[in-house]
Design a protein around this motif. Structure first.
Motif, PDB file in Angstrom:
ATOM      1  N   UNK A  85       0.855  -1.187   0.000  1.00 48.67           N
ATOM      2  CA  UNK A  85       0.000   0.000   0.000  1.00 48.67           C
ATOM      3  C   UNK A  85       0.887   1.231   0.000  1.00 48.67           C
ATOM      4  N   UNK A  86       0.335   2.339  -0.493  1.00 49.89           N
ATOM      5  CA  UNK A  86       1.098   3.590  -0.518  1.00 49.89           C
ATOM      6  C   UNK A  86       0.134   4.764  -0.605  1.00 49.89           C
ATOM      7  N   UNK A  87       0.438   5.831   0.130  1.00 46.31           N
ATOM      8  CA  UNK A  87      -0.349   7.054   0.043  1.00 46.31           C
ATOM      9  C   UNK A  87       0.600   8.256   0.029  1.00 46.31           C
ATOM     10  N   UNK A  88       0.143   9.345  -0.564  1.00 42.28           N
ATOM     11  CA  UNK A  88       0.889  10.597  -0.560  1.00 42.28           C
ATOM     12  C   UNK A  88       0.183  11.564   0.378  1.00 42.28           C
ATOM     13  N   UNK A  89       0.956  12.326   1.137  1.00 41.82           N
ATOM     14  CA  UNK A  89       0.369  13.335   2.014  1.00 41.82           C
ATOM     15  C   UNK A  89       0.053  14.590   1.210  1.00 41.82           C
ATOM     16  N   UNK A  90      -0.930  15.327   1.702  1.00 40.11           N
ATOM     17  CA  UNK A  90      -1.220  16.636   1.127  1.00 40.11           C
ATOM     18  C   UNK A  90       0.067  17.462   1.146  1.00 40.11           C
ATOM     19  N   UNK A  91       0.352  18.227   0.099  1.00 40.62           N
ATOM     20  CA  UNK A  91       1.615  18.970   0.002  1.00 40.62           C
ATOM     21  C   UNK A  91       1.936  19.872   1.187  1.00 40.62           C
TER      22      UNK A  91
END
Length: 260
Positions: A85-91
């Motif tokens: 799994x992988x997610x990006x944080x809000x900038x």
């Protein structure tokens, strides 16, 4: 782009036993045991990952990465390296330490004052909790979370509410800037001392430093030229081995800590 200032890291040739001398720049007591690292194996590491948190839970390796606009969280198989799994944080967020506590995966932010409570399998956000000060490292010790904020103080927090329940300051190495943390099975804590190549072994009950581990020289000069500082430590379950890496390092090292 804001980041913790880059340090002048030591370089050297990779060897099975790395025992180069060094200093943490702190008030080290003469009776603090000094150790080095013995490299047992190497693993490929994403050199684009600005590693801020590393945690092994069973066969899952969690890694939290930093830098505004590039922060994220990933879970992979410890055995195969396959991404789960992988997610990006809000900038706007700068990702920091990560740890699993029961059915919650906690992820810190640096200066945003926010901790994310996430689903350990999907990494999906469940809720946000606000805290005071900076967030650096995080690990789970029994029924408590242990958190660092870039000073020589460790803060204990409730694993459900994230409310602070106490703190302890190091009795030596008082100039240390504790970063990524690992809560070992024996109840002690290992902490990267930013921005050095040292890892401090800490008794979180007393604040005593049990050992000063010099992990200099793991990268070759060529590798070090494109990398930042050592940061990332996780004990490997069922062994006396640890997985360590750094910000933008191309390699993660399976190591044992040995007398120098």
């Amino acid at each position: 782009m804001e980041r913790k200032p880059r340090a002048l890291a030591a370089t050297g040739l990779l060897a099975l036993a790395v025992t180069l001398s060094g200093t943490t720049g702190c008030d080290v007591l003469d009776n603090t045991p000094h150790l080095g690292v013995q490299v047992l194996a190497t693993r490929s590491h994403d050199h684009t990952a600005f590693t801020e948190g590393l945690e092994i839970d069973g066969d899952v390796l969690y890694e939290s990465t930093g830098l505004e606009g590039k922060s994220g969280l990933r879970a992979s198989s410890l055995g195969t390296g396959a991404q789960l799994a992988r997610i990006d944080l809000d900038p706007q967020y700068f990702g920091e330490g990560v740890t699993r506590a029961g059915d919650t995966l906690w992820q810190l932010t640096w200066k945003n004052g926010i901790a994310f409570a996430r689903d350990p399998s999907t990494l999906a956000e469940r809720r946000q909790v606000h805290f005071d000060g900076e967030g650096w490292g995080l690990c789970t010790r029994g029924k408590s979370l242990v958190m660092s904020n870039g000073t020589s103080t460790l803060t204990f927090r409730d694993p459900v509410s994230f409310t602070p329940t106490g703190s302890i300051r190091l009795t030596s190495h008082t100039g240390a800037r504790l970063n990524e943390l690992d809560c070992a099975p024996d109840g002690t804590v290992y902490a990267n001392d930013w921005p050095t190549n040292h890892i401090l072994h800490i008794d979180p009950g007393s604040g005593r430093v049990l050992g000063d581990i010099d992990a200099s020289g793991l990268l070759t000069p060529t590798q070090q030229a494109g990398a930042d500082v050592l940061n990332g430590i996780a004990d490997i379950p069922g062994t006396d081995h640890f997985l360590i890496t750094g910000k933008n390092w191309p390699t993660a090292f399976e190591v044992r800590f040995v007398p120098r």
